[in-house]
Design a protein around this motif. Structure first.
Motif, PDB file in Angstrom:
ATOM      1  N   LEU A   2      -8.779 -46.315 -51.966  1.00 43.63           N
ATOM      2  CA  LEU A   2      -9.729 -45.855 -52.856  1.00 43.63           C
ATOM      3  C   LEU A   2      -9.274 -45.204 -53.941  1.00 43.63           C
ATOM      4  O   LEU A   2      -9.626 -45.494 -55.062  1.00 43.63           O
ATOM      5  CB  LEU A   2     -11.134 -45.163 -52.120  1.00 43.63           C
ATOM      6  CG  LEU A   2     -11.929 -45.757 -50.917  1.00 43.63           C
ATOM      7  CD1 LEU A   2     -12.698 -44.572 -49.988  1.00 43.63           C
ATOM      8  CD2 LEU A   2     -12.688 -46.904 -51.693  1.00 43.63           C
ATOM      9  N   GLU A   3      -8.357 -44.356 -53.663  1.00 43.92           N
ATOM     10  CA  GLU A   3      -7.599 -43.705 -54.758  1.00 43.92           C
ATOM     11  C   GLU A   3      -7.032 -44.428 -55.771  1.00 43.92           C
ATOM     12  O   GLU A   3      -7.045 -44.333 -56.918  1.00 43.92           O
ATOM     13  CB  GLU A   3      -6.610 -42.576 -54.329  1.00 43.92           C
ATOM     14  CG  GLU A   3      -6.274 -41.608 -55.317  1.00 43.92           C
ATOM     15  CD  GLU A   3      -5.204 -40.480 -54.862  1.00 43.92           C
ATOM     16  OE1 GLU A   3      -4.474 -39.797 -55.565  1.00 43.92           O
ATOM     17  OE2 GLU A   3      -5.106 -40.606 -53.383  1.00 43.92           O
ATOM     18  N   ALA A  47      -9.405 -46.386 -57.709  1.00 44.90           N
ATOM     19  CA  ALA A  47     -10.034 -45.447 -58.891  1.00 44.90           C
ATOM     20  C   ALA A  47      -8.814 -45.497 -59.912  1.00 44.90           C
ATOM     21  O   ALA A  47      -9.246 -45.346 -61.241  1.00 44.90           O
ATOM     22  CB  ALA A  47     -10.441 -43.914 -58.091  1.00 44.90           C
ATOM     23  N   LEU A  72     -12.707 -51.041 -57.365  1.00 51.60           N
ATOM     24  CA  LEU A  72     -13.151 -49.962 -56.729  1.00 51.60           C
ATOM     25  C   LEU A  72     -14.213 -50.363 -55.729  1.00 51.60           C
ATOM     26  O   LEU A  72     -14.490 -50.001 -54.674  1.00 51.60           O
ATOM     27  CB  LEU A  72     -13.609 -48.885 -57.781  1.00 51.60           C
ATOM     28  CG  LEU A  72     -13.788 -47.670 -56.959  1.00 51.60           C
ATOM     29  CD1 LEU A  72     -12.956 -47.059 -55.947  1.00 51.60           C
ATOM     30  CD2 LEU A  72     -14.386 -46.659 -57.891  1.00 51.60           C
ATOM     31  N   ASP A 131     -15.091 -39.062 -48.025  1.00 50.67           N
ATOM     32  CA  ASP A 131     -14.789 -40.282 -49.152  1.00 50.67           C
ATOM     33  C   ASP A 131     -15.782 -40.927 -49.240  1.00 50.67           C
ATOM     34  O   ASP A 131     -15.979 -41.482 -50.434  1.00 50.67           O
ATOM     35  CB  ASP A 131     -13.657 -41.015 -48.484  1.00 50.67           C
ATOM     36  CG  ASP A 131     -12.216 -40.290 -48.091  1.00 50.67           C
ATOM     37  OD1 ASP A 131     -11.862 -39.317 -49.012  1.00 50.67           O
ATOM     38  OD2 ASP A 131     -11.479 -40.435 -47.231  1.00 50.67           O
ATOM     39  N   TYR A 185     -16.873 -41.249 -53.450  1.00 52.01           N
ATOM     40  CA  TYR A 185     -16.668 -42.361 -54.312  1.00 52.01           C
ATOM     41  C   TYR A 185     -18.036 -43.308 -54.597  1.00 52.01           C
ATOM     42  O   TYR A 185     -18.124 -44.079 -55.480  1.00 52.01           O
ATOM     43  CB  TYR A 185     -15.397 -43.265 -53.352  1.00 52.01           C
ATOM     44  CG  TYR A 185     -14.096 -42.750 -53.436  1.00 52.01           C
ATOM     45  CD1 TYR A 185     -13.381 -43.209 -54.870  1.00 52.01           C
ATOM     46  CD2 TYR A 185     -13.579 -42.133 -52.578  1.00 52.01           C
ATOM     47  CE1 TYR A 185     -12.353 -42.682 -54.936  1.00 52.01           C
ATOM     48  CE2 TYR A 185     -12.115 -41.813 -52.903  1.00 52.01           C
ATOM     49  CZ  TYR A 185     -11.565 -41.865 -53.960  1.00 52.01           C
ATOM     50  OH  TYR A 185     -10.450 -41.533 -54.006  1.00 52.01           O
ATOM     51  N   ARG A 243     -19.190 -41.497 -57.722  1.00 55.24           N
ATOM     52  CA  ARG A 243     -18.148 -42.175 -58.753  1.00 55.24           C
ATOM     53  C   ARG A 243     -18.727 -43.488 -59.296  1.00 55.24           C
ATOM     54  O   ARG A 243     -18.765 -43.824 -60.235  1.00 55.24           O
ATOM     55  CB  ARG A 243     -16.826 -41.960 -58.372  1.00 55.24           C
ATOM     56  CG  ARG A 243     -15.871 -42.292 -59.498  1.00 55.24           C
ATOM     57  CD  ARG A 243     -14.591 -42.297 -59.104  1.00 55.24           C
ATOM     58  NE  ARG A 243     -14.025 -40.872 -58.735  1.00 55.24           N
ATOM     59  CZ  ARG A 243     -12.778 -40.362 -58.608  1.00 55.24           C
ATOM     60  NH1 ARG A 243     -11.920 -41.223 -58.519  1.00 55.24           N
ATOM     61  NH2 ARG A 243     -12.521 -39.237 -58.135  1.00 55.24           N
TER      62      ARG A 243
END
Length: 540
Positions: free
Chosen positions: A491-492, A495, A503, A522, A526, A529
């Motif tokens: 995920l990072e 992103a 993503l 998480d 996310y 986000r």
């Protein structure tokens, strides 16, 4: 016996016959003073078989056996020939060596040190006489000076033997069979191998040396088994030899009141006789154990050779050759230490692959960095010898070879070594391939493939993410059912790519294939986000 022209009936004198036990085998040694040869006969249960002859160069000789090494004292020239019956061809293992004498440790040194490495009292005039008229050689390694009431014990100086030997593979084979001073034998073996590489000796010679040390280690690490009646395992543990040339432990003078020998005041002539009898008792115990070795396969508690244990580990005085050292041991300690040496295995001088890596190849890396071609060739020869004996090479050695080949940009050879299985797959090697592959794409690809085959999931996925192959990483963990990699890693990465679709794909993958993902922090992070980016994008 060789017959002389003027004497067709030669006489066999008692001093021409000696019984010797070497490597668990019982021999009769006959001195042929006319032919200048030592005739060897081996005793079996039901036969006595000739074992060949050894050359001597004088008719005035005496015999000792120290740590399974046959010593022929040339009493007229005052030098000693050393023979190892397992050496082929059967010649002296070194140049003739002189006999040196050492005094007994001083009383203060004896009380403060168990190894006898303290100061020593000076030798008297009688003690300093080599091969005196009163010397009587007693099996296996004792010399009795009945004229002065002294008892000496013979010991080997391995440094002197190494310095005077020109056949390096034979020298290594000799050192690998020494047991009393095994740490010194191991140290000298490593020095010999290291010097051969630094001096750039022929690869054929280096290969022979590598074969010797690898075969010794392989035989030592395999399960012990019987030797078909030979009664000897070449790699068995043995008792005692000190690091002096040939050391003779001298008992104090019988009945002497000289101030130069304070121990002699406390001992009588009968005490010297007791020491002699105790030494014979140790020899009797050795013969019994040797006969048991002949009757049954060796076990870990029976792997002992014939040389009796010394009462203490004797100190080394340079590398001058054969040494005679006086000892202040009393008869009971001599007997006890001898029997203890027969029962307990001493350290062996075997050289493991880790020893070769740390003490040879890494130790000479700076000196060989200017010519890595010969350096790599020496490593290849060692790896060949380990493959021959089925001994596993530490990954660090293979990584070192990868580093050297990459430094010289020999990428094609490197890939051939990997494809030919000369370099075994390991995480250490794979990471080194990746490091080297920064300048060669194919080598980096080879390192990643090795990590994949080794199932190093975390390392492999991180490399995929570094290369931006995010979706391929997801497919990898799904196909291999990997659950040890946290979803935050993917995920990072998604992103940071600033790609909302990527993503969203990763987020959906975590929802579909990771149970319990909705209960993790998480998910909240996310999901919020994604909602914010969808609102900003006004179309999501």
């Amino acid at each position: 016996m060789t017959k002389q022209e003027y004497n067709r009936k030669p006489v066999l004198a008692p001093e021409d016959i000696r019984i010797a036990t070497m490597y668990g085998r019982l021999y009769c040694v006959q001195v042929d003073r006319v032919a200048l040869q030592l005739h060897m006969y081996r005793f079996y249960r039901d036969a006595v078989v000739p074992q060949g002859s050894l050359p001597i160069f004088s008719s005035h000789v005496a015999i000792s056996v120290v740590d399974n090494v046959l010593l022929v004292h040339q009493t007229d020239s005052q030098v000693v020939l050393l023979y190892d019956i397992l050496t082929d061809p059967r010649g002296p293992i070194s140049a003739p060596l002189p006999l040196l004498l050492r005094g007994a440790p001083s009383p203060a040194a004896s009380s403060s040190s168990n190894t006898g490495k303290g100061s020593r009292r000076p030798l008297s005039t009688a003690e300093a006489t080599i091969y005196g008229k009163g010397w009587v050689f007693i099996n296996p390694d004792l010399v009795l000076d009945h004229m002065h009431g002294l008892l000496w014990r013979v010991r080997l100086d391995l440094e002197a033997v190494a310095a005077s030997s020109s056949n390096l593979p034979s020298l290594l084979s000799f050192l690998q069979r020494r047991r009393f001073d095994a740490p010194k034998a191991k140290e000298l073996s490593l020095i010999v191998i290291k010097s051969m590489i630094i001096e750039r000796r022929s690869l054929r010679l280096i290969a022979s040396a590598m074969d010797v040390v690898t075969a010794s280690y392989a035989q030592a690490t395999r399960p012990s088994s019987g030797t078909g009646g030979s009664g000897y395992q070449p790699m068995n543990k043995s008792t005692a030899v000190s690091s002096g040339g040939i050391t003779l432990s001298a008992g104090p003078r019988a009945g002497s009141q000289s101030s130069s020998n304070p121990v002699g005041k406390a001992m009588s002539k009968s005490k010297i006789v007791e020491i002699e009898q105790d030494a014979e008792t140790v020899s009797d115990a050795e013969s019994i154990i040797s006969s048991e070795i002949e009757e049954a396969p060796l076990t870990s508690s029976q792997e002992q050779t014939s040389a009796p244990s010394s009462s203490r580990v004797l100190s080394r005085e340079g590398s001058k050759g054969i040494t005679m050292e006086s000892s202040t041991s009393n008869s009971s300690s001599l007997l006890a230490s001898g029997l203890q040496g027969l029962r307990m295995g001493l350290p062996a001088p075997y050289i493991s692959p880790d020893d070769v890596l740390q003490s040879v190849f890494l130790a000479i890396e700076e000196e060989m960095c200017t010519d890595s071609t010969f350096y790599v060739a020496a490593i290849v020869e060692y790896m060949r010898s380990t493959a021959k004996e089925n001994v596993r090479v530490p990954p660090g050695l293979q990584a070192l070879m990868v580093q050297l080949l990459g430094r010289d940009e020999r990428y094609h050879e490197l890939r051939q070594f990997v494809a030919g299985k000369l370099i075994d797959p390991s995480r250490t090697v794979a990471l080194q391939l990746l490091d080297v592959g920064t300048n060669d794409r194919e080598t980096r690809k080879l390192g990643m493939e090795m990590l994949r085959l080794l199932h190093a999931h975390c390392d492999y996925v991180k490399l995929l993410l570094q290369d931006g192959r995010l979706l391929e990483g997801l497919r990898y963990i799904r196909q291999n059912k990997v659950d040890t990699i946290p979803p935050a890693l993917f995920l990072e990465a998604a992103a940071n790519s600033n790609d909302i679709e990527k993503l969203a794909s990763v987020f959906r993958f975590c929802l579909d294939f990771l149970p319990g993902f909705q209960q993790t922090p998480d998910f909240n992070l996310y999901s919020s986000r994604l909602n914010q980016q969808c609102i900003v994008g006004s179309g999501c």
